[in-house]
Design a protein around this motif. Sequence first.
Motif, mmCIF file in Angstrom:
data_model
loop_
_atom_site.group_PDB
_atom_site.id
_atom_site.type_symbol
_atom_site.label_atom_id
_atom_site.label_comp_id
_atom_site.label_asym_id
_atom_site.label_seq_id
_atom_site.Cartn_x
_atom_site.Cartn_y
_atom_site.Cartn_z
ATOM 1 N N ASP A 93 2.166 11.290 -7.630
ATOM 2 C CA ASP A 93 2.630 12.025 -6.449
ATOM 3 C C ASP A 93 1.510 12.397 -5.482
ATOM 4 O O ASP A 93 1.684 13.282 -4.637
ATOM 5 C CB ASP A 93 3.409 13.280 -6.852
ATOM 6 N N LYS A 94 0.363 11.711 -5.567
ATOM 7 C CA LYS A 94 -0.706 11.935 -4.605
ATOM 8 C C LYS A 94 -1.005 10.622 -3.896
ATOM 9 O O LYS A 94 -1.104 9.572 -4.536
ATOM 10 C CB LYS A 94 -1.970 12.460 -5.297
ATOM 11 N N GLU A 95 -1.144 10.690 -2.569
ATOM 12 C CA GLU A 95 -1.355 9.477 -1.789
ATOM 13 C C GLU A 95 -2.707 8.849 -2.116
ATOM 14 O O GLU A 95 -3.749 9.509 -2.093
ATOM 15 C CB GLU A 95 -1.258 9.779 -0.293
ATOM 16 N N SER A 101 -4.590 6.711 -0.503
ATOM 17 C CA SER A 101 -5.573 6.654 0.579
ATOM 18 C C SER A 101 -6.303 7.980 0.785
ATOM 19 O O SER A 101 -7.366 8.022 1.403
ATOM 20 C CB SER A 101 -4.901 6.228 1.889
ATOM 21 N N LYS A 126 -9.552 8.143 -7.702
ATOM 22 C CA LYS A 126 -8.822 6.903 -7.968
ATOM 23 C C LYS A 126 -9.121 6.391 -9.374
ATOM 24 O O LYS A 126 -8.229 5.921 -10.087
ATOM 25 C CB LYS A 126 -9.190 5.826 -6.945
ATOM 26 N N GLU A 181 2.793 3.727 2.373
ATOM 27 C CA GLU A 181 1.919 4.511 1.511
ATOM 28 C C GLU A 181 2.140 4.203 0.040
ATOM 29 O O GLU A 181 3.203 3.736 -0.368
ATOM 30 C CB GLU A 181 2.091 6.004 1.766
ATOM 31 N N ILE A 182 1.088 4.469 -0.726
ATOM 32 C CA ILE A 182 1.101 4.298 -2.175
ATOM 33 C C ILE A 182 0.776 5.653 -2.778
ATOM 34 O O ILE A 182 -0.240 6.265 -2.435
ATOM 35 C CB ILE A 182 0.059 3.259 -2.617
ATOM 36 N N ARG A 183 1.622 6.124 -3.684
ATOM 37 C CA ARG A 183 1.411 7.419 -4.323
ATOM 38 C C ARG A 183 1.303 7.223 -5.834
ATOM 39 O O ARG A 183 2.151 6.558 -6.445
ATOM 40 C CB ARG A 183 2.543 8.386 -3.999
ATOM 41 N N CYS A 228 5.616 3.136 -4.176
ATOM 42 C CA CYS A 228 5.201 2.426 -2.965
ATOM 43 C C CYS A 228 6.353 2.542 -1.972
ATOM 44 O O CYS A 228 7.475 2.115 -2.269
ATOM 45 C CB CYS A 228 4.917 0.952 -3.260
ATOM 46 N N GLU A 229 6.076 3.118 -0.810
ATOM 47 C CA GLU A 229 7.132 3.387 0.157
ATOM 48 C C GLU A 229 6.842 2.677 1.475
ATOM 49 O O GLU A 229 5.784 2.866 2.076
ATOM 50 C CB GLU A 229 7.268 4.893 0.379
#
Length: 256
Positions: free
Chosen positions: A63-65, A67, A74, A58-60, A5-6
């Motif tokens: 390593d994939k976003e 959203s 998901k 963003e949440i990855r 989470c960035e």
Amino acid sequence: MILRCENLTTGYGEETVQSSLFLQAAKGEMICMLGKNGCGKSTLLRTIAGLQPALQGEIRVNDKELSAMSLQEKAKVLSLVLTERLSVEQTRIRDVVAMGRYPYSSFLGGLTRKDEEEIETALKQVNLQDKKDRYFNNLSDGEKQRVLIAKALAQQTPLILLDEPTAHLDLPNRIKTLLLLKELAHQTGKCVIISTHELDLAIQMADTLWLMSEQGVSVGTPQMLIENGAFQAAFADESFRFETRDGRLNIKIGDS
């Protein structure tokens, strides 16, 4: 890392609950989210699960976003066990667990041999293989929670999120449930993130804590967060304190 989470800001509409969060979670790790009511534990968990949008950042996952993923994508990277009781009248345990295979089902919805194997494995992991033909509504609360965990395991995701998984359980089953989740994280390599009020149990069992307060989220091992005073600050109250030596909760009674 399974989860990153960035610069994440969570909340509802124009109301911010937590802001500028940088969090990560690794394979085989059990993380417990702790904090006072209203600090945003469930909001953060639901945002990571994609049930509500992030206000910023963003949440990855792998390593994939998040959203950028479809609903089916998901469902293949994260599974969610919520607090709400599941009402499935006259549904057998095995069929509840089989619901976890929906991301992999064909258009016709049939179960493949692979699906059947994953269902059986999940039942064995929570020690319910001998009860799979019993009806869900006839189970104890502890057994029901194990069924829901098995359903998440059958979904075969690297990340499992649980919101208050011990909320309806008595003390022995609260302990057994958290021990089971830690064991599963370590044995399967999945990352398990739990939102909980089980302060004492989380201190003893979690690999990592996300300690939430109005000032943000402190991350570390239980011992680290006790020794640096983060616990005492997050739960500031004159009636108790945390012993830095062993994390024991010392309650002030009378003039003692």
